[in-house]
Motif scaffolding. Structure first.
Motif, PDB file in Angstrom:
ATOM      1  N   ARG A   1       0.823  -1.215   0.000  1.00  0.00           N
ATOM      2  CA  ARG A   1       0.000   0.000   0.000  1.00  0.00           C
ATOM      3  C   ARG A   1       0.856   1.264   0.000  1.00  0.00           C
ATOM      4  NH1 ARG A   1       0.346  -2.042   4.834  1.00  0.00           N
ATOM      5  NH2 ARG A   1       0.828  -0.736   6.621  1.00  0.00           N
ATOM      6  N   SER A   2       2.126   1.137   0.411  1.00  0.00           N
ATOM      7  CA  SER A   2       2.997   2.313   0.437  1.00  0.00           C
ATOM      8  C   SER A   2       3.710   2.540  -0.897  1.00  0.00           C
ATOM      9  CB  SER A   2       4.029   2.192   1.558  1.00  0.00           C
ATOM     10  OG  SER A   2       5.009   1.232   1.240  1.00  0.00           O
ATOM     11  N   ILE A   3       3.734   1.540  -1.780  1.00  0.00           N
ATOM     12  CA  ILE A   3       4.446   1.656  -3.054  1.00  0.00           C
ATOM     13  C   ILE A   3       3.584   2.427  -4.047  1.00  0.00           C
ATOM     14  CG2 ILE A   3       5.489   0.407  -4.984  1.00  0.00           C
ATOM     15  CD1 ILE A   3       5.955  -1.938  -2.998  1.00  0.00           C
TER      16      ILE A   3
ATOM     17  N   ASP B   1       4.770  -2.649 -21.648  1.00  0.00           N
ATOM     18  CA  ASP B   1       5.879  -3.551 -21.943  1.00  0.00           C
ATOM     19  C   ASP B   1       6.289  -3.414 -23.409  1.00  0.00           C
ATOM     20  OD1 ASP B   1       4.044  -5.041 -23.476  1.00  0.00           O
ATOM     21  OD2 ASP B   1       3.949  -6.700 -22.047  1.00  0.00           O
ATOM     22  N   ALA B   2       7.221  -4.230 -23.849  1.00  0.00           N
ATOM     23  CA  ALA B   2       7.766  -4.139 -25.212  1.00  0.00           C
ATOM     24  C   ALA B   2       6.713  -4.380 -26.289  1.00  0.00           C
ATOM     25  CB  ALA B   2       8.916  -5.115 -25.375  1.00  0.00           C
ATOM     26  N   ASP B   3       5.662  -5.119 -25.965  1.00  0.00           N
ATOM     27  CA  ASP B   3       4.585  -5.390 -26.922  1.00  0.00           C
ATOM     28  C   ASP B   3       3.507  -4.320 -26.908  1.00  0.00           C
ATOM     29  OD1 ASP B   3       5.796  -7.789 -27.738  1.00  0.00           O
ATOM     30  OD2 ASP B   3       4.815  -8.904 -26.103  1.00  0.00           O
ATOM     31  N   GLY B   4       3.673  -3.301 -26.071  1.00  0.00           N
ATOM     32  CA  GLY B   4       2.688  -2.233 -25.979  1.00  0.00           C
ATOM     33  C   GLY B   4       1.554  -2.531 -25.023  1.00  0.00           C
ATOM     34  N   ARG B   5       1.629  -3.670 -24.325  1.00  0.00           N
ATOM     35  CA  ARG B   5       0.588  -4.043 -23.359  1.00  0.00           C
ATOM     36  C   ARG B   5       0.737  -3.189 -22.108  1.00  0.00           C
ATOM     37  NH1 ARG B   5      -0.302  -7.475 -18.973  1.00  0.00           N
ATOM     38  NH2 ARG B   5       1.864  -8.164 -18.899  1.00  0.00           N
ATOM     39  N   ARG B   6      -0.384  -2.640 -21.663  1.00  0.00           N
ATOM     40  CA  ARG B   6      -0.364  -1.835 -20.442  1.00  0.00           C
ATOM     41  C   ARG B   6      -0.211  -2.757 -19.240  1.00  0.00           C
ATOM     42  NH1 ARG B   6      -4.408   3.020 -18.527  1.00  0.00           N
ATOM     43  NH2 ARG B   6      -3.203   3.511 -16.668  1.00  0.00           N
ATOM     44  N   LEU B   7       0.686  -2.371 -18.340  1.00  0.00           N
ATOM     45  CA  LEU B   7       0.960  -3.136 -17.132  1.00  0.00           C
ATOM     46  C   LEU B   7       0.388  -2.426 -15.924  1.00  0.00           C
ATOM     47  CD1 LEU B   7       4.747  -3.730 -17.882  1.00  0.00           C
ATOM     48  CD2 LEU B   7       2.916  -5.409 -18.180  1.00  0.00           C
ATOM     49  N   THR B   8      -0.015  -3.185 -14.946  1.00  0.00           N
ATOM     50  CA  THR B   8      -0.463  -2.596 -13.684  1.00  0.00           C
ATOM     51  C   THR B   8       0.762  -2.333 -12.801  1.00  0.00           C
ATOM     52  OG1 THR B   8      -0.695  -4.704 -12.531  1.00  0.00           O
ATOM     53  CG2 THR B   8      -2.620  -3.924 -13.798  1.00  0.00           C
ATOM     54  N   LEU B   9       0.583  -1.477 -11.823  1.00  0.00           N
ATOM     55  CA  LEU B   9       1.651  -1.225 -10.869  1.00  0.00           C
ATOM     56  C   LEU B   9       2.053  -2.530 -10.190  1.00  0.00           C
ATOM     57  CD1 LEU B   9       3.586   0.558  -9.253  1.00  0.00           C
ATOM     58  CD2 LEU B   9       1.677   1.112  -7.730  1.00  0.00           C
ATOM     59  N   ASP B  10       1.081  -3.361  -9.823  1.00  0.00           N
ATOM     60  CA  ASP B  10       1.398  -4.639  -9.173  1.00  0.00           C
ATOM     61  C   ASP B  10       2.270  -5.522 -10.058  1.00  0.00           C
ATOM     62  OD1 ASP B  10       0.212  -4.221  -6.710  1.00  0.00           O
ATOM     63  OD2 ASP B  10      -1.726  -5.059  -7.335  1.00  0.00           O
TER      64      ASP B  10
ATOM     65  N   PHE C   1      13.512  -0.748  -8.744  1.00  0.00           N
ATOM     66  CA  PHE C   1      13.320   0.170  -7.630  1.00  0.00           C
ATOM     67  C   PHE C   1      11.846   0.212  -7.261  1.00  0.00           C
ATOM     68  CE2 PHE C   1      17.149   1.548  -9.735  1.00  0.00           C
ATOM     69  CZ  PHE C   1      18.000   1.842  -8.684  1.00  0.00           C
ATOM     70  N   LEU C   2      11.581   0.296  -5.963  1.00  0.00           N
ATOM     71  CA  LEU C   2      10.223   0.451  -5.452  1.00  0.00           C
ATOM     72  C   LEU C   2      10.163   1.784  -4.717  1.00  0.00           C
ATOM     73  CD1 LEU C   2       9.671  -3.169  -4.087  1.00  0.00           C
ATOM     74  CD2 LEU C   2       9.167  -2.262  -6.376  1.00  0.00           C
ATOM     75  N   TYR C   3       9.344   2.689  -5.238  1.00  0.00           N
ATOM     76  CA  TYR C   3       9.229   4.048  -4.707  1.00  0.00           C
ATOM     77  C   TYR C   3       8.014   4.121  -3.789  1.00  0.00           C
ATOM     78  CZ  TYR C   3      12.299   4.971  -8.665  1.00  0.00           C
ATOM     79  OH  TYR C   3      13.335   4.943  -9.556  1.00  0.00           O
ATOM     80  N   CYS C   4       8.229   4.611  -2.584  1.00  0.00           N
ATOM     81  CA  CYS C   4       7.147   4.675  -1.602  1.00  0.00           C
ATOM     82  C   CYS C   4       6.666   6.109  -1.410  1.00  0.00           C
ATOM     83  CB  CYS C   4       7.614   4.087  -0.286  1.00  0.00           C
ATOM     84  SG  CYS C   4       8.040   2.332  -0.442  1.00  0.00           S
TER      85      CYS C   4
ATOM     86  N   LYS D   1       8.599   9.148   0.417  1.00  0.00           N
ATOM     87  CA  LYS D   1       9.859   9.643  -0.147  1.00  0.00           C
ATOM     88  C   LYS D   1      11.038   8.753   0.237  1.00  0.00           C
ATOM     89  CE  LYS D   1       8.038  13.308  -2.016  1.00  0.00           C
ATOM     90  NZ  LYS D   1       7.775  13.391  -3.405  1.00  0.00           N
ATOM     91  N   LEU D   2      10.787   7.455   0.294  1.00  0.00           N
ATOM     92  CA  LEU D   2      11.822   6.457   0.488  1.00  0.00           C
ATOM     93  C   LEU D   2      11.766   5.521  -0.704  1.00  0.00           C
ATOM     94  CD1 LEU D   2      11.182   5.538   4.225  1.00  0.00           C
ATOM     95  CD2 LEU D   2      12.872   7.141   3.331  1.00  0.00           C
ATOM     96  N   THR D   3      12.924   5.051  -1.131  1.00  0.00           N
ATOM     97  CA  THR D   3      12.984   4.127  -2.255  1.00  0.00           C
ATOM     98  C   THR D   3      13.852   2.948  -1.863  1.00  0.00           C
ATOM     99  OG1 THR D   3      12.694   5.886  -3.876  1.00  0.00           O
ATOM    100  CG2 THR D   3      13.706   3.863  -4.666  1.00  0.00           C
ATOM    101  N   TYR D   4      13.421   1.763  -2.288  1.00  0.00           N
ATOM    102  CA  TYR D   4      14.174   0.549  -2.045  1.00  0.00           C
ATOM    103  C   TYR D   4      14.686   0.009  -3.374  1.00  0.00           C
ATOM    104  CZ  TYR D   4      11.869   0.865   2.442  1.00  0.00           C
ATOM    105  OH  TYR D   4      11.425   1.312   3.656  1.00  0.00           O
ATOM    106  N   LYS D   5      15.989  -0.226  -3.445  1.00  0.00           N
ATOM    107  CA  LYS D   5      16.559  -0.905  -4.603  1.00  0.00           C
ATOM    108  C   LYS D   5      16.435  -2.393  -4.314  1.00  0.00           C
ATOM    109  CE  LYS D   5      20.526  -1.367  -7.607  1.00  0.00           C
ATOM    110  NZ  LYS D   5      21.934  -1.036  -7.853  1.00  0.00           N
ATOM    111  N   VAL D   6      15.916  -3.136  -5.286  1.00  0.00           N
ATOM    112  CA  VAL D   6      15.652  -4.554  -5.063  1.00  0.00           C
ATOM    113  C   VAL D   6      16.305  -5.395  -6.155  1.00  0.00           C
ATOM    114  CG1 VAL D   6      13.509  -4.118  -3.804  1.00  0.00           C
ATOM    115  CG2 VAL D   6      13.427  -4.445  -6.270  1.00  0.00           C
ATOM    116  N   ARG D   7      16.669  -6.620  -5.770  1.00  0.00           N
ATOM    117  CA  ARG D   7      17.262  -7.556  -6.717  1.00  0.00           C
ATOM    118  C   ARG D   7      16.920  -8.974  -6.269  1.00  0.00           C
ATOM    119  NH1 ARG D   7      22.839  -6.602  -6.257  1.00  0.00           N
ATOM    120  NH2 ARG D   7      22.533  -4.734  -7.496  1.00  0.00           N
TER     121      ARG D   7
END
Length: 178
Positions: free
Chosen positions: A38-40, A63-72, A84-87, A90-96
């Motif tokens: 809920r914070s992202i 995406d590359a095919d032009g399909r709209r993606l949801t935030l989820d 990156f996940l932006y909250c 004003k905090l951001t988490y780099k994820v891998r």
């Protein structure tokens, strides 16, 4: 664990053991599932090839095919791969690959350092960096990029606004040395 947001002075240390800190209750190495969905409010991932956003406009991801993606969908892809996940706070988490590997702090959190009004005052408070890069555009000094390898930290000094404008901790290019 020390909460960075409750101990902002620790961000000025040239050496910082990142295994002893957390940001917003999240530690480096924590599962991305620990970040409250809920914070992202935004995400960056390689699945997104086109992005649209603006004032009063809902974010749109494609995406590359032009399909709209949801935030989820973008959050899920970033969490599985890299991104990156932006909250909202004003905090951001780099994820891998399902884990948090870096923190980014910006915005109102950095008002803690507003008493620093010159780069010289910044250097006194933060100490001399292991590496500094001057950022210029069209002959104007925009800022200083400061790298502190002992803390795996990057600090941006904004030369226009005379303030600390961004701090990255963790697995970011340049944070661990050359």
């Amino acid at each position: 664990m020390l909460e960075i947001l409750d101990n902002l002075d620790m961000l000025s240390r040239p050496h910082l053991d990142l295994t002893t800190v957390e940001m917003g209750g999240i530690t480096l190495g924590a599962s991305t599932a620990r970040i409250p969905r809920r914070s992202i409010i935004d995400a960056q991932s390689s699945v997104v090839t086109r992005y649209h956003s603006g004032a009063g406009v809902d974010r749109e991801y494609y995406d590359a095919d032009g399909r709209r993606l949801t935030l989820d969908e973008v959050v899920d892809h970033a969490s599985r791969s890299e991104g990156f996940l932006y909250c909202a706070d004003k905090l951001t988490y780099k994820v891998r690959t399902g884990a948090v590997v870096g923190f980014t702090i910006y915005g109102p959190h950095l008002s803690y350092f507003d008493h620093l009004t010159s780069y010289e005052e910044f250097l006194t408070a933060f100490s001399r960096p292991d590496r500094v890069r001057e950022d210029e555009a069209y002959g104007d000094l925009m800022g200083f990029d400061n790298y502190y390898w002992g803390a795996h930290k990057y600090v941006r000094w904004d030369a226009w606004d005379h303030r600390v404008s961004l701090i990255n901790l963790g697995s970011f290019e340049g944070n661990a040395g050359p």
